[in-house]
Design an enzyme around this catalytic site. Structure first.
Site, short mmCIF file in Angstrom:
data_model
loop_
_atom_site.label_atom_id
_atom_site.label_comp_id
_atom_site.label_asym_id
_atom_site.label_seq_id
_atom_site.Cartn_x
_atom_site.Cartn_y
_atom_site.Cartn_z
N GLU A 127 136.52 10.60 28.73
CA GLU A 127 137.84 9.89 29.21
C GLU A 127 138.06 8.42 28.52
O GLU A 127 137.57 7.86 27.61
CB GLU A 127 137.35 9.40 30.48
CG GLU A 127 136.77 10.65 31.58
CD GLU A 127 136.09 10.68 32.64
OE1 GLU A 127 136.04 8.92 33.24
OE2 GLU A 127 135.79 11.42 33.36
N PRO A 128 138.88 7.91 29.06
CA PRO A 128 139.58 6.51 28.16
C PRO A 128 138.77 5.94 28.16
O PRO A 128 138.77 5.27 26.94
CB PRO A 128 140.74 5.87 28.83
CG PRO A 128 140.99 6.96 30.15
CD PRO A 128 139.65 8.18 30.11
N GLU A 242 129.12 25.59 19.95
CA GLU A 242 130.26 24.30 19.82
C GLU A 242 130.25 23.69 19.24
O GLU A 242 131.15 23.67 17.79
CB GLU A 242 130.47 23.40 21.05
CG GLU A 242 131.32 23.74 22.17
CD GLU A 242 130.56 22.89 23.96
OE1 GLU A 242 130.94 23.54 24.79
OE2 GLU A 242 131.33 21.96 23.02
N GLN A 339 140.78 15.28 -5.24
CA GLN A 339 140.89 14.02 -6.87
C GLN A 339 141.14 15.44 -7.61
O GLN A 339 141.87 14.36 -8.93
CB GLN A 339 139.68 13.34 -7.50
CG GLN A 339 138.69 12.85 -7.93
CD GLN A 339 140.11 11.33 -7.98
OE1 GLN A 339 139.97 10.92 -6.94
NE2 GLN A 339 139.77 10.40 -9.06
N GLY A 342 144.51 15.39 -9.22
CA GLY A 342 145.02 14.05 -9.23
C GLY A 342 145.93 13.76 -8.53
O GLY A 342 146.61 13.51 -7.41
N GLY A 343 147.12 13.23 -9.14
CA GLY A 343 148.54 13.09 -8.65
C GLY A 343 149.47 14.41 -7.61
O GLY A 343 149.56 13.18 -6.85
N SER A 369 129.42 11.92 13.77
CA SER A 369 128.19 12.17 13.02
C SER A 369 127.21 11.42 13.47
O SER A 369 125.51 12.07 13.51
CB SER A 369 128.39 11.97 11.65
OG SER A 369 129.36 13.13 10.88
#
Ligand SMILES: Cc1cc2nc3c(=O)[nH]c(=O)nc-3n(C[C@H](O)[C@H](O)[C@H](O)COP(=O)(O)OP(=O)(O)OC[C@H]3O[C@@H](n4cnc5c(N)ncnc54)[C@H](O)[C@@H]3O)c2cc1C
Length: 384
Positions: A127-128, A242, A339, A342-343, A369
């Protein structure tokens, strides 16, 4: 101790792997870009008997085990997280839950449709103002006539924008705290059911997430799931499977990233050599491969315990170890894959950027976690 899969499990793995690679993987980038629910894949999974993997055939399911469920989750997780989550939400959050806790009426009413892929299902707990601290939920269910009336708002619910049927937790006796919560099966067609906002997300984009608004929503009595005021028992009965499925999805995602990065490292040349010849790159690939194997072993052991009917401390510990280790490992592995590219890894030309975005939710959804660490420490102290 036998670490081998049975011949049936190997066949299941092979079948789902072929489906995932041939049918699912080619759609993954589009599903992510368009943030579209993978309807086609979902229907096919229904036809293949995957959505009701642990449900007996009498209710339209595949009659398999929890280990089978993990095998399917990993293979789908390699190819497309949105499809894997559509599997997990129907198979684990809804179908397995209704099977464990539902009356015969509820099982016959919902399982055939949700196993066949005719019903998109979900589970609404958050819930919120109530995330990790689930028990402080505000949604209320009041007895009225021959049923219940639900009032409240659920948030971050997988499939909320499109789903047909949801397990919803609500307070039936607010003064009794954890002992005053019940679970209900709520159809989107019930009067007073409304879909709230849908969220735009960084990952899991093809898995719709949104709000459910219950505004005097009327529920027939037979749609109470489990016993009145025993909703926490319903909830607890599903937590381990789950968490293990989330672990299996993480293993699949990390494997997808590792396999891609390994191939790229063999193909790409710098300083006159393939990247894979550099020991710093080898170090990353070795860590990825080893940690994927470690996470899979935790997931498999947790599922094996469940299949042997072992519940309680040992099973809880394993499920939390598996969820925590696999999800953190998945975030690291997908980041390392980017990584290694790379680019190019940072562009949308290659799938690893999607994988890295998809990985983050694994350390949040299904219990963060931090919450897994709290559970683990509690179990460790209880064993002394
Ligand atoms: C894409 C997506 C899909 C989801 N699907 C579903 C769904 O289908 N059904 C459903 O019910 N929910 C769903 N959720 C909700 C999800 O389970 C929650 O987001 C999650 O449990 C964390 O709750 P929260 O977001 O309110 O964070 P909070 O509980 O507010 O936590 C915020 C931070 O504080 C930390 N924290 C909280 N308590 C402690 C503590 N005691 N000690 C230390 N740290 C703490 C958390 O670890 C986290 O880092 C989904 C969420 C997302 C984003």
């Amino acid at each position: 101790m036998d670490f081998n899969l049975t011949a049936e499990q190997r066949l299941l793995q092979e079948t789902v792997r072929k489906f995932a690679q041939h049918d699912v993987a080619p759609l993954a980038a589009t599903i992510d870009r368009e943030a579209a629910f993978p309807t086609e894949n979902f229907k096919k999974m229904g036809a293949m008997g995957l959505l009701g993997i642990t449900v007996p055939s009498a209710y339209g399911g595949g009659g398999g085990s929890y280990l089978d469920m993990m095998i399917v989750a990993e293979e789908l997780g390699v190819a497309c997280q949105a499809t894997a989550l559509a599997f997990g939400t129907n198979a684990t959050l809804f179908n397995d839950n209704v099977l464990r806790n539902g009356s015969e009426v509820l099982k016959h009413k919902y399982l055939p449709g949700a196993c066949a892929g005719d019903l998109v299902a979900g589970l609404a707990m958050t819930e919120p103002d109530t995330g990790s601290d689930v028990v402080s939920m505000q949604t209320k269910a009041t007895r009225q006539g021959d049923g219940y009336v639900l009032d409240g708002t659920k948030i971050f619910i997988t499939n909320a924008p499109i789903g047909d049927v949801f397990i919803v937790y609500a307070k039936t006796e607010p003064s009794r705290g954890a002992e005053g919560i019940s679970a209900f099966v709520v159809e989107a067609t019930f009067p007073g059911f409304r879909r709230g906002r849908a969220f735009e997300k960084m990952g899991w984009r093809g898995s719709p997430t949104g709000e459910l608004v219950l505004d005097h929503c009327r529920i027939p009595e037979e749609n109470l799931l489990g016993e009145l005021n025993r909703g926490v028992a319903v909830l607890m009965s599903g937590l381990n499977s789950e968490r293990l499925v989330m672990g299996a999805l993480s293993v699949g995602l990390a494997r997808g990233a590792y396999e891609f990065a390994l191939q790229y490292a063999q193909d790409r040349r710098q300083f006159g050599q393939p990247l894979v010849a550099f020991q710093l790159i080898q170090d990353k690939l070795v860590a990825m491969a080893m940690h994927i194997e470690m996470a899979r072993l935790l997931v498999y052991k947790g599922a094996a315990l469940m299949d042997q009917g072992i519940r309680g401390r040992e099973a809880n510990l394993l499920a939390s170890y598996a969820k925590l280790f696999a999800s953190e490992m998945c975030m690291t592995a997908t980041t390392e894959a980017v990584q290694i590219l790379g680019g190019y890894g940072f562009t949308k030309d290659f799938s690893v950027e999607r994988m890295m975005r998809d990985a983050k939710i694994h350390t949040i959804g299904g219990g963060t976690s931090e919450i897994q660490k709290i559970i683990i420490m509690r179990q460790l102290l209880a064993s002394r």
